[in-house]
Design a protein around this motif. Structure first.
Motif, PDB file in Angstrom:
ATOM      1  N   ILE A  45       0.834  -1.198   0.000  1.00 28.88           N
ATOM      2  CA  ILE A  45       0.000   0.000   0.000  1.00 28.88           C
ATOM      3  C   ILE A  45       0.872   1.254   0.000  1.00 28.88           C
ATOM      4  O   ILE A  45       0.559   2.245  -0.669  1.00 28.88           O
ATOM      5  N   THR A  49       0.620   3.954  -3.130  1.00 21.73           N
ATOM      6  CA  THR A  49       0.046   5.262  -2.797  1.00 21.73           C
ATOM      7  C   THR A  49       1.108   6.342  -2.607  1.00 21.73           C
ATOM      8  O   THR A  49       0.769   7.498  -2.374  1.00 21.73           O
ATOM      9  N   ASN A  51       2.858   6.720  -0.085  1.00 20.90           N
ATOM     10  CA  ASN A  51       2.668   7.186   1.282  1.00 20.90           C
ATOM     11  C   ASN A  51       3.733   6.540   2.169  1.00 20.90           C
ATOM     12  O   ASN A  51       3.627   5.371   2.523  1.00 20.90           O
ATOM     13  N   TYR A  72      -6.581   3.511   3.193  1.00 14.16           N
ATOM     14  CA  TYR A  72      -5.698   4.417   2.460  1.00 14.16           C
ATOM     15  C   TYR A  72      -6.266   4.632   1.059  1.00 14.16           C
ATOM     16  O   TYR A  72      -6.720   3.678   0.426  1.00 14.16           O
ATOM     17  N   LEU A  74      -6.238   5.934  -2.929  1.00 17.12           N
ATOM     18  CA  LEU A  74      -5.483   6.142  -4.162  1.00 17.12           C
ATOM     19  C   LEU A  74      -6.464   6.554  -5.242  1.00 17.12           C
ATOM     20  O   LEU A  74      -7.513   5.927  -5.406  1.00 17.12           O
ATOM     21  N   LYS A 208       6.190   1.185  -8.807  1.00 17.35           N
ATOM     22  CA  LYS A 208       4.806   1.574  -8.546  1.00 17.35           C
ATOM     23  C   LYS A 208       3.917   1.149  -9.717  1.00 17.35           C
ATOM     24  O   LYS A 208       2.767   0.759  -9.527  1.00 17.35           O
ATOM     25  N   ARG A 397      -4.224  13.291  -1.584  1.00 17.24           N
ATOM     26  CA  ARG A 397      -4.093  11.842  -1.591  1.00 17.24           C
ATOM     27  C   ARG A 397      -3.259  11.460  -2.812  1.00 17.24           C
ATOM     28  O   ARG A 397      -3.089  12.233  -3.741  1.00 17.24           O
ATOM     29  N   SER A 398      -2.748  10.252  -2.813  1.00 15.13           N
ATOM     30  CA  SER A 398      -1.953   9.806  -3.939  1.00 15.13           C
ATOM     31  C   SER A 398      -2.821   9.698  -5.184  1.00 15.13           C
ATOM     32  O   SER A 398      -3.913   9.148  -5.142  1.00 15.13           O
ATOM     33  N   SER A 399      -2.353  10.259  -6.297  1.00 18.05           N
ATOM     34  CA  SER A 399      -3.136  10.256  -7.526  1.00 18.05           C
ATOM     35  C   SER A 399      -2.274   9.816  -8.694  1.00 18.05           C
ATOM     36  O   SER A 399      -1.083  10.089  -8.745  1.00 18.05           O
TER      37      SER A 399
END
Length: 426
Positions: A45, A49, A51, A72, A74, A208, A397-399
């Protein structure tokens, strides 16, 4: 002739309309990440993400660093659709500090709550450490539990993810273990050979992109897990946890726990958890209170935006008419924002109080004292452009592949720049 109302759009499929002709549809999905302690769930995760604040165990740790279900987010854009992917990090089975029954209870509470809310479960990722020389009885038991929790006819919603490739100097040995996992029915074989077969894939923590490839097939999936149909579906049998197919798998291990280890207190607690039903009445009670608060909060927010529009419009009109700055109209903004901030704070306090009440009242139903997860009471769903502020899941947030969504966000925050620092309904 009575006018018919337009059909209600599900909360999980909202369409945002930016000023351009383009439309961005947002779909909210949930993916459960499971596995034994140390399999790499939190690492996966964290990679996907971006993170780096997610707690991750050190090599050799026997205890899980994740002791509660964590959510979390994404954001993935594909084919013009923005998917808000909730990756659910779960405590590890075979944890030195938590009984498997307690882990199953926490996962089941989360899954059942979101089933009742009508949220989309888009699959399960089951992670397995490929460096493990043996699966072991615990690993086999938890695979059986996974099979029964999801449901035999729904295994195609599962992805079996092997992790920690290259962590040994014996690549041939790792590949031999992978083949054994795939071939033997007591391991992955039964799920991979089924008519509704699961998929299997390797995870490379250095990439990723590779992690995203694991998630992408799940973007269009949707299924109802068997355990929710057994426990909380009004048309189902409404079973206790220990009466479900998954609960029976975990429950069968309790006799061994007593015989081999003699953990009597843990055994007593586990048996108590297995007798528990999901408290539907308690859930519905607090959902009704949440919905009432949310309606009030949305009315407050709409009112704040209306007033701000009047203030800005008045200032612009005054500037045009007087050829001046319209200072008197703009002067109203700070005073109004003081009032707006207090109203927001009051709304947030009411929601926080509701969450605390729910956790306290539900503690009587969970013997470990944790109470039901209460985060679902804080509604973050996107319904309109103005929802894209910093407190919402599409901000900070992760995009991935956002395209013009970044422009959409800027428009949402520039509508009244003096006002919007954190005006999101709770």
């Amino acid at each position: 002739m009575a006018s018919s109302k337009p059909p209600r759009v599900p909360l999980s499929q909202k369409t945002l309309r930016p000023p351009s002709s383009a439309q961005v549809q947002v779909r909210e999905i949930y993916i459960l990440v499971m596995g034994l302690t140390g399999a790499g769930k939190s690492t996966f995760i964290s990679v996907v993400t971006d993170n780096d604040k997610i707690p991750i165990g050190e090599p050799g740790d026997l205890d899980s660093v994740t002791d509660r279900v964590a959510d979390y987010i994404l954001n993935v854009k594909q084919n013009g659709i923005m998917y808000e992917v909730h990756l659910i990090d779960s405590p590890g089975f075979d944890d030195g500090t938590m009984a498997d029954v307690k882990v199953l209870t926490r996962i089941t509470d989360f899954v059942n709550t979101h089933y009742k809310l009508g949220n989309t479960l888009a699959g399960v990722l089951y992670l397995h450490d490929i460096t493990k020389a043996k699966m072991g009885g615990v690993g086999e038991r938890n695979l059986r539990m996974l099979e029964q929790m999801v449901g035999p006819g729904k295994w195609d919603n599962c992805t079996l993810v092997t992790t920690k490739w290259g962590c040994t100097t014996d690549l041939a040995g790792e590949e031999a273990r992978e083949k054994k996992l795939m071939d033997k029915d007591q391991y992955f074989g039964s799920m991979l050979k089924s008519n509704h077969q699961a998929s299997i894939i390797r995870f490379d923590p250095r990439s990723k992109g590779r992690a995203l490839e694991i998630i992408k097939p799940h973007l269009k999936m949707k299924f109802d897990p068997l355990i929710s149909q057994e426990m909380v579906d009004p048309k189902g049998p409404m079973l206790r946890l220990g009466e479900t197919a998954a609960g029976k798998v975990v429950g069968d291990s309790l006799e061994e726990l007593e015989r081999v280890h003699g953990h009597l207190e843990e055994l007593k607690e586990s048996r108590q958890l297995l007798t528990r039903k999901f408290d539907t009445l308690l859930f519905e009670k607090y959902k009704a209170q949440r919905d009432k608060l949310m309606r009030q909060h949305r009315l407050h927010k709409t009112g704040r935006w209306t007033v701000r529009t009047v203030i800005v419009g008045g200032a612009i009109a005054a500037t045009v008419v007087t050829f001046g700055p319209g200072a008197s109209a703009f002067a109203l903004a700070p005073a109004y924002e003081t009032y707006a901030q207090k109203q927001r704070s009051d709304d947030e306090k009411k929601m926080d109080d509701l969450k605390q009440k729910y956790r306290k009242e539900s503690e009587a139903h969970i013997s470990d004292g944790g109470g039901y997860d209460s985060e679902w009471l804080r509604d973050r769903k996107v319904r309109s452009m103005s929802d894209l502020s910093e407190n919402y899941s599409l901000r900070n947030r992760s995009s991935t592949d956002l395209g013009n969504m970044e422009t959409v966000t800027e428009v949402a925050t520039d509508a009244a720049s003096f006002a919007i620092k954190d005006d999101a309904f709770v």
